[in-house]
Design an enzyme around this catalytic site. Structure first.
Site, PDB file in Angstrom:
ATOM      1  N   LYS A   9      19.419  69.482  27.430  1.00 37.76           N
ATOM      2  CA  LYS A   9      19.735  68.077  27.686  1.00 37.76           C
ATOM      3  C   LYS A   9      21.065  67.703  26.996  1.00 37.76           C
ATOM      4  O   LYS A   9      21.613  68.486  26.200  1.00 37.76           O
ATOM      5  CB  LYS A   9      18.588  67.209  27.169  1.00 37.76           C
ATOM      6  CG  LYS A   9      17.246  67.453  27.875  1.00 37.76           C
ATOM      7  CD  LYS A   9      16.186  66.530  27.277  1.00 37.76           C
ATOM      8  CE  LYS A   9      14.800  66.849  27.794  1.00 37.76           C
ATOM      9  NZ  LYS A   9      13.787  65.948  27.178  1.00 37.76           N
ATOM     10  N   TYR A  49      12.315  62.824  36.813  1.00 38.94           N
ATOM     11  CA  TYR A  49      11.349  62.178  35.919  1.00 38.94           C
ATOM     12  C   TYR A  49      10.449  61.178  36.639  1.00 38.94           C
ATOM     13  O   TYR A  49       9.895  60.268  36.005  1.00 38.94           O
ATOM     14  CB  TYR A  49      12.083  61.501  34.758  1.00 38.94           C
ATOM     15  CG  TYR A  49      12.546  62.463  33.684  1.00 38.94           C
ATOM     16  CD1 TYR A  49      11.656  63.356  33.077  1.00 38.94           C
ATOM     17  CD2 TYR A  49      13.871  62.468  33.248  1.00 38.94           C
ATOM     18  CE1 TYR A  49      12.077  64.229  32.082  1.00 38.94           C
ATOM     19  CE2 TYR A  49      14.298  63.340  32.247  1.00 38.94           C
ATOM     20  CZ  TYR A  49      13.387  64.218  31.671  1.00 38.94           C
ATOM     21  OH  TYR A  49      13.803  65.078  30.674  1.00 38.94           O
ATOM     22  N   PHE A  57       9.174  54.353  27.924  1.00 46.30           N
ATOM     23  CA  PHE A  57      10.382  55.076  27.526  1.00 46.30           C
ATOM     24  C   PHE A  57      11.242  55.502  28.711  1.00 46.30           C
ATOM     25  O   PHE A  57      12.306  56.112  28.525  1.00 46.30           O
ATOM     26  CB  PHE A  57      10.013  56.306  26.686  1.00 46.30           C
ATOM     27  CG  PHE A  57       9.089  57.285  27.366  1.00 46.30           C
ATOM     28  CD1 PHE A  57       9.570  58.215  28.279  1.00 46.30           C
ATOM     29  CD2 PHE A  57       7.716  57.273  27.094  1.00 46.30           C
ATOM     30  CE1 PHE A  57       8.725  59.124  28.906  1.00 46.30           C
ATOM     31  CE2 PHE A  57       6.863  58.178  27.718  1.00 46.30           C
ATOM     32  CZ  PHE A  57       7.377  59.093  28.631  1.00 46.30           C
ATOM     33  N   ARG A  85       7.760  76.990  27.437  1.00 43.22           N
ATOM     34  CA  ARG A  85       7.298  75.808  26.681  1.00 43.22           C
ATOM     35  C   ARG A  85       6.875  76.179  25.265  1.00 43.22           C
ATOM     36  O   ARG A  85       7.091  75.404  24.322  1.00 43.22           O
ATOM     37  CB  ARG A  85       6.200  75.063  27.449  1.00 43.22           C
ATOM     38  CG  ARG A  85       6.799  74.258  28.612  1.00 43.22           C
ATOM     39  CD  ARG A  85       5.760  73.533  29.441  1.00 43.22           C
ATOM     40  NE  ARG A  85       5.106  72.430  28.769  1.00 43.22           N
ATOM     41  CZ  ARG A  85       5.504  71.158  28.832  1.00 43.22           C
ATOM     42  NH1 ARG A  85       6.596  70.818  29.494  1.00 43.22           N
ATOM     43  NH2 ARG A  85       4.809  70.222  28.226  1.00 43.22           N
ATOM     44  N   THR A  91       6.451  68.366  22.589  1.00 43.43           N
ATOM     45  CA  THR A  91       7.377  67.339  23.082  1.00 43.43           C
ATOM     46  C   THR A  91       8.075  66.632  21.918  1.00 43.43           C
ATOM     47  O   THR A  91       9.281  66.367  21.970  1.00 43.43           O
ATOM     48  CB  THR A  91       6.617  66.307  23.943  1.00 43.43           C
ATOM     49  OG1 THR A  91       5.980  67.004  25.013  1.00 43.43           O
ATOM     50  CG2 THR A  91       7.552  65.249  24.498  1.00 43.43           C
ATOM     51  N   ARG A 102      12.514  73.018  19.350  1.00 39.51           N
ATOM     52  CA  ARG A 102      12.437  71.616  18.914  1.00 39.51           C
ATOM     53  C   ARG A 102      12.065  71.520  17.445  1.00 39.51           C
ATOM     54  O   ARG A 102      12.551  70.631  16.731  1.00 39.51           O
ATOM     55  CB  ARG A 102      11.439  70.861  19.792  1.00 39.51           C
ATOM     56  CG  ARG A 102      11.954  70.604  21.215  1.00 39.51           C
ATOM     57  CD  ARG A 102      10.810  70.276  22.145  1.00 39.51           C
ATOM     58  NE  ARG A 102      11.232  69.774  23.457  1.00 39.51           N
ATOM     59  CZ  ARG A 102      10.401  69.615  24.486  1.00 39.51           C
ATOM     60  NH1 ARG A 102       9.117  69.923  24.350  1.00 39.51           N
ATOM     61  NH2 ARG A 102      10.839  69.158  25.639  1.00 39.51           N
ATOM     62  N   ASN A 112      14.995  65.559  22.132  1.00 41.91           N
ATOM     63  CA  ASN A 112      14.254  66.808  21.901  1.00 41.91           C
ATOM     64  C   ASN A 112      14.896  68.017  22.580  1.00 41.91           C
ATOM     65  O   ASN A 112      14.248  69.044  22.765  1.00 41.91           O
ATOM     66  CB  ASN A 112      12.773  66.641  22.263  1.00 41.91           C
ATOM     67  CG  ASN A 112      12.558  66.373  23.734  1.00 41.91           C
ATOM     68  OD1 ASN A 112      13.504  66.312  24.519  1.00 41.91           O
ATOM     69  ND2 ASN A 112      11.302  66.231  24.121  1.00 41.91           N
ATOM     70  N   HIS A 115      14.248  70.645  28.205  1.00 44.49           N
ATOM     71  CA  HIS A 115      13.160  70.372  29.143  1.00 44.49           C
ATOM     72  C   HIS A 115      12.646  71.701  29.661  1.00 44.49           C
ATOM     73  O   HIS A 115      13.429  72.611  29.934  1.00 44.49           O
ATOM     74  CB  HIS A 115      13.669  69.547  30.337  1.00 44.49           C
ATOM     75  CG  HIS A 115      12.686  69.518  31.481  1.00 44.49           C
ATOM     76  ND1 HIS A 115      11.636  68.633  31.529  1.00 44.49           N
ATOM     77  CD2 HIS A 115      12.571  70.315  32.584  1.00 44.49           C
ATOM     78  CE1 HIS A 115      10.931  68.859  32.630  1.00 44.49           C
ATOM     79  NE2 HIS A 115      11.468  69.878  33.289  1.00 44.49           N
ATOM     80  N   GLU A 126      11.029  71.185  40.662  1.00 47.90           N
ATOM     81  CA  GLU A 126      12.206  70.884  39.837  1.00 47.90           C
ATOM     82  C   GLU A 126      13.358  71.854  40.113  1.00 47.90           C
ATOM     83  O   GLU A 126      14.522  71.441  40.147  1.00 47.90           O
ATOM     84  CB  GLU A 126      11.819  70.935  38.352  1.00 47.90           C
ATOM     85  CG  GLU A 126      10.848  69.821  37.973  1.00 47.90           C
ATOM     86  CD  GLU A 126      10.314  69.950  36.550  1.00 47.90           C
ATOM     87  OE1 GLU A 126      10.653  70.935  35.861  1.00 47.90           O
ATOM     88  OE2 GLU A 126       9.551  69.059  36.139  1.00 47.90           O
TER      89      GLU A 126
HETATM   90  P1  DAT Z   1       7.979  67.349  27.917  1.00 48.16           P
HETATM   91  O1  DAT Z   1       9.495  67.214  27.949  1.00 48.16           O
HETATM   92  O2  DAT Z   1       7.514  68.063  26.662  1.00 48.16           O
HETATM   93  O3  DAT Z   1       7.408  67.936  29.178  1.00 48.16           O
HETATM   94  P2  DAT Z   1       7.004  64.779  28.885  1.00 48.16           P
HETATM   95  O4  DAT Z   1       7.091  65.348  30.266  1.00 48.16           O
HETATM   96  O5  DAT Z   1       5.706  64.162  28.477  1.00 48.16           O
HETATM   97  O6  DAT Z   1       7.388  65.872  27.784  1.00 48.16           O
HETATM   98  O7  DAT Z   1       8.128  63.672  28.706  1.00 48.16           O
HETATM   99  C1  DAT Z   1       9.416  63.879  29.230  1.00 48.16           C
HETATM  100  C2  DAT Z   1      10.433  63.448  28.208  1.00 48.16           C
HETATM  101  O8  DAT Z   1      10.318  62.057  27.971  1.00 48.16           O
HETATM  102  C3  DAT Z   1      10.253  64.095  26.826  1.00 48.16           C
HETATM  103  O9  DAT Z   1      10.888  65.347  26.744  1.00 48.16           O
HETATM  104  C4  DAT Z   1      10.891  63.080  25.926  1.00 48.16           C
HETATM  105  C5  DAT Z   1      10.590  61.770  26.608  1.00 48.16           C
HETATM  106  N1  DAT Z   1       9.391  61.147  26.033  1.00 48.16           N
HETATM  107  C6  DAT Z   1       8.116  61.504  26.235  1.00 48.16           C
HETATM  108  N2  DAT Z   1       7.267  60.734  25.550  1.00 48.16           N
HETATM  109  C7  DAT Z   1       8.048  59.849  24.896  1.00 48.16           C
HETATM  110  C8  DAT Z   1       7.783  58.764  24.016  1.00 48.16           C
HETATM  111  N3  DAT Z   1       6.535  58.436  23.658  1.00 48.16           N
HETATM  112  N4  DAT Z   1       8.840  58.086  23.532  1.00 48.16           N
HETATM  113  C9  DAT Z   1      10.105  58.396  23.872  1.00 48.16           C
HETATM  114  N5  DAT Z   1      10.426  59.400  24.708  1.00 48.16           N
HETATM  115  C10 DAT Z   1       9.409  60.107  25.206  1.00 48.16           C
HETATM  116 MG    MG Z   2       7.332  67.180  31.077  1.00 48.15          MG
END
Ligand code: DAT
Ligand code: MG
Length: 150
Positions: A9, A49, A57, A85, A91, A102, A112, A115, A126
């Site tokens: 990212k 997304y 968020f 992962r 995350t 991370r 973080n 992705h 994706e």
């Molecule tokens: P991941 O990237 O581990 O698959 P995710 O799909 O649940 O996680 O969320 C996508 C992204 O959104 C994640 O990398 C960071 C952001 N994110 C997720 N939960 C969040 C939160 N509670 N506050 C802020 N950003 C968040």
């Molecule tokens: Mg995800």
């Protein structure tokens, strides 16, 4: 063979951690089969997304992912989704163990670094958002028998 989408990212690109992320996945044994540097626009961010559109968020996430260039990659292995992962960690970097990308390199969930697709189905969807089929290459690596038995 399973494939997964990995993004470095904008925070990872800005911090000069692209090589670090690639190196960790290479050393684990996954095979790099596609890679590009791109500026994600609002439309691509929205499609990538889409599952998070109702989350509080979401706006910040889209603003962040579109703020500066991203490196998109396709990595291949048996169980590539889970392996990538695991190498990334949780995350939330503050909950990620040392030894993960991370956990070693990040502090906060909104920065973080990487992705990784969360299932084989998500990975197919994706990868299709970021790559044309001809941009994902099939090739042999002579070292594969030293990484896997089959
Ligand atoms: P991941 O990237 O581990 O698959 P995710 O799909 O649940 O996680 O969320 C996508 C992204 O959104 C994640 O990398 C960071 C952001 N994110 C997720 N939960 C969040 C939160 N509670 N506050 C802020 N950003 C968040
Ligand atoms: Mg995800």
């Amino acid at each position: 063979m399973e494939q997964t989408l990995v993004l470095v990212k904008p925070d990872g690109v800005q911090r000069g951690l692209v090589g670090e992320v690639i190196s960790r996945l290479e050393r684990r044994g996954l095979k790099l089969v596609g890679m590009k540097l791109l500026q994600i626009d609002e439309a691509l961010a929205g499609r990538h997304y889409a599952e998070h559109i109702d989350r509080p968020f979401y706006r910040g996430l889209v603003d962040f992912i579109t703020s500066s260039p991203t490196v998109a990659m396709v990595w291949e292995a048996e169980n590539a989704v889970i392996l990538a992962r695991q190498t990334m960690g949780e995350t939330d970097p503050s909950k990620s163990p040392p030894g993960t990308i991370r956990g070693d390199l990040g502090i906060t969930i909104g920065r973080n670094l990487v992705h990784g697709s969360d299932s084989s189905e998500s990975a197919k969807r994706e990868i299709g958002l970021f790559f044309q089929p001809r941009e994902v290459l099939a090739y042999e690596r002579n070292l594969d028998p030293w990484i896997t038995e089959s």
